[in-house]
Design an enzyme around this catalytic site. Structure first.
Site, short mmCIF file in Angstrom:
data_model
loop_
_atom_site.label_atom_id
_atom_site.label_comp_id
_atom_site.label_asym_id
_atom_site.label_seq_id
_atom_site.Cartn_x
_atom_site.Cartn_y
_atom_site.Cartn_z
N LYS A 79 34.30 14.28 -50.00
CA LYS A 79 34.49 13.99 -51.66
C LYS A 79 33.70 15.49 -52.32
O LYS A 79 33.55 15.62 -53.90
CB LYS A 79 33.58 13.19 -52.18
CG LYS A 79 33.57 11.43 -51.62
CD LYS A 79 34.94 11.28 -51.91
CE LYS A 79 35.81 10.34 -50.60
NZ LYS A 79 37.32 11.26 -50.80
N CYS A 80 34.06 16.12 -51.77
CA CYS A 80 33.11 18.15 -51.67
C CYS A 80 34.89 18.60 -52.50
O CYS A 80 34.38 20.48 -52.58
CB CYS A 80 32.56 18.32 -51.07
SG CYS A 80 30.54 17.74 -51.13
N GLY A 81 36.22 18.46 -52.45
CA GLY A 81 37.26 18.99 -52.32
C GLY A 81 38.10 19.64 -51.19
O GLY A 81 38.98 20.15 -50.94
N THR A 82 38.08 18.34 -50.24
CA THR A 82 39.33 18.32 -48.98
C THR A 82 39.98 18.91 -48.86
O THR A 82 40.45 19.36 -48.76
CB THR A 82 38.27 17.50 -47.62
OG1 THR A 82 37.07 16.96 -48.18
CG2 THR A 82 38.82 17.44 -47.24
N HIS A 141 35.17 17.28 -41.16
CA HIS A 141 33.69 17.09 -42.22
C HIS A 141 31.93 16.86 -41.46
O HIS A 141 31.47 15.93 -41.93
CB HIS A 141 33.91 15.23 -41.92
CG HIS A 141 34.99 15.07 -43.55
ND1 HIS A 141 34.71 16.09 -44.62
CD2 HIS A 141 34.95 14.01 -43.98
CE1 HIS A 141 35.57 15.60 -45.44
NE2 HIS A 141 35.80 14.00 -45.50
N ARG A 163 30.05 21.03 -52.91
CA ARG A 163 30.40 20.09 -54.55
C ARG A 163 29.05 19.88 -55.22
O ARG A 163 28.37 19.63 -54.30
CB ARG A 163 31.62 19.59 -54.27
CG ARG A 163 31.80 18.92 -56.01
CD ARG A 163 32.85 17.99 -55.81
NE ARG A 163 33.18 17.14 -57.05
CZ ARG A 163 34.23 16.25 -57.41
NH1 ARG A 163 34.53 15.85 -56.44
NH2 ARG A 163 34.57 15.81 -58.55
N SER A 171 32.29 10.90 -57.35
CA SER A 171 33.34 10.34 -56.67
C SER A 171 33.28 9.84 -55.15
O SER A 171 33.81 8.97 -54.74
CB SER A 171 33.83 12.08 -55.94
OG SER A 171 35.15 11.93 -55.25
N LYS A 298 39.36 11.79 -60.64
CA LYS A 298 39.40 13.02 -62.14
C LYS A 298 39.67 14.41 -61.55
O LYS A 298 39.73 15.17 -62.66
CB LYS A 298 38.20 12.63 -62.44
CG LYS A 298 37.96 11.59 -63.11
CD LYS A 298 38.17 11.82 -65.28
CE LYS A 298 37.82 10.56 -65.37
NZ LYS A 298 36.71 10.09 -66.15
N GLY A 299 39.15 14.91 -60.65
CA GLY A 299 39.30 16.41 -60.00
C GLY A 299 38.76 17.27 -61.03
O GLY A 299 39.09 18.33 -61.53
#
Ligand code: PAP
Length: 331
Positions: A79-82, A141, A163, A171, A298-299
């Site tokens: 959930k950190c932008g992978t 991960h 993030r 997220s 949402k991004g």
């Protein structure tokens, strides 16, 4: 002559990561601390929480995965932008192979263009990774301490994306309630667990700190990025990434706006407009069906404020602040 243990001696031998095999893997997993609360129970393995089925894969990885000096590993906590990082790195590295108008990202979800080393694509095992030509673009991960030790000695490059914890937490909470049918985890309960360090791949702060410290020691091999940094300066971040990956933009590419094209192709708006990211998905078993659309919500930066009260935010800020104190890393 090797000393063969008798049956009774054999059962007395403690199963540890060093002597675990496919025969005693289940026994070993049973020795691990287990906790419930998220959509699936998790076990504490080497100080990190993960789904039980992952333990065997992580152990196997140590023997089978052979890092190459040309490898590039995209490391993130979930959930950190992978998804975003995979899209960006894939596009940057393959920009001479594919045109922007006929690009694999237009027909494939970014997650499946870059395989995870601990869970290669569904239907593929670890041996598949060894069949990939160099330079391999891979993802994980896993915390740094769980990567095979040769990863640092062979000097392959690692890009770590982290993030802001409140956004990563919100997220995660949405994702957990989406991937398992009927899951309805309360936000307050999820926050308590997260603040105790109990979250998938958590404790959140330890995961970040491991890569953060390594990036200070080996800046040429470990690049530490923040999701918020890419959001606020996307073109600069793309240039930085290209340079780190050893494929900087040429003057000609700069004047023809390639960095802008990369940003546009990989943007949340573009990826969510594609059919491939709106439909379909992958069955991971264990009641988990991961829809392609679930990687996009949402991004944005700061969506936590739409879900968390001030008290909740303060609580997580306080915990993270204490854990990161003195490290030089802050959000
Ligand atoms: P993973 O942890 O399951 O591998 P990951 O991509 O890290 O997936 O997490 C999804 C988050 O990245 C979502 O954040 P949100 O819940 O706060 O919205 C998702 O929206 C965001 N994301 C996915 N693609 C992009 C993108 N192209 N640009 C910005 N954010 C993105």
């Amino acid at each position: 002559m090797a000393c063969i243990p008798s049956k009774s001696e054999e059962s007395a031998i403690e199963v540890s990561p060093e002597n675990v095999s496919s025969e005693n893997l289940e026994d070993f997993i049973r020795t691990l601390q287990t906790r419930e609360g998220w959509s699936q129970p998790m076990v504490l393995y080497k100080n990190y929480w993960c789904r039980p089925h992952l333990v065997g894969k992580i152990i196997l990885l140590q023997d089978i995965f052979k890092p190459r000096s040309s490898d590039i590993i995209l490391a993130t906590q979930p959930k950190c932008g992978t998804t975003w990082l995979k899209a960006l790195a894939f596009t940057i590295i393959n920009r001479s192979r594919y045109s922007f108008s006929d690009h694999p990202l237009l027909s494939s979800n970014p997650q499946y263009l870059v395989p995870f080393i601990e869970i290669p694509d569904p239907g593929r095992d670890h041996a598949y990774l060894e069949t990939l030509p160099s330079p391999r673009l891979l993802s994980t991960h896993l915390p740094l301490s769980m990567l095979p030790s040769e990863t640092s000695s062979c000097c392959c490059r690692i890009v770590y994306l982290c993030r802001e914890p409140k956004d990563a937490f919100v997220s995660r909470w949405h994702f957990e309630n989406k991937i398992v049918k009927g899951s309805n985890i309360e936000l307050n309960k999820a926050l308590d667990m997260f603040c105790e360090g109990f979250s998938p791949s958590g404790p959140f702060w330890n995961h970040c700190l491991e890569y953060w410290k390594e990036s200070l020691v080996r800046p040429n091999e470990v690049l530490f990025l923040k999701y918020e940094g890419i959001k606020s300066h996307p073109e600069e971040s793309v240039r930085q990434l290209a340079k780190f990956l050893g494929v900087p933009f040429t003057a000609e590419e700069e004047s023809s706006g390639v960095a802008q094209e990369v940003v546009k192709l990989c943007s949340f708006e573009n990826l969510t407009s594609l059919k491939v990211n709106q439909t379909g998905g992958v069955d991971h078993g264990n009641k988990i069906f991961v829809e392609n659309s679930v990687f996009f919500r949402k991004g944005s930066v700061g969506d936590w404020a739409n879900h968390m009260s001030e008290d909740m935010a303060e609580k997580l800020d306080r915990v993270v602040g204490e854990k990161l104190k003195g490290s030089g890393l802050a959000f």
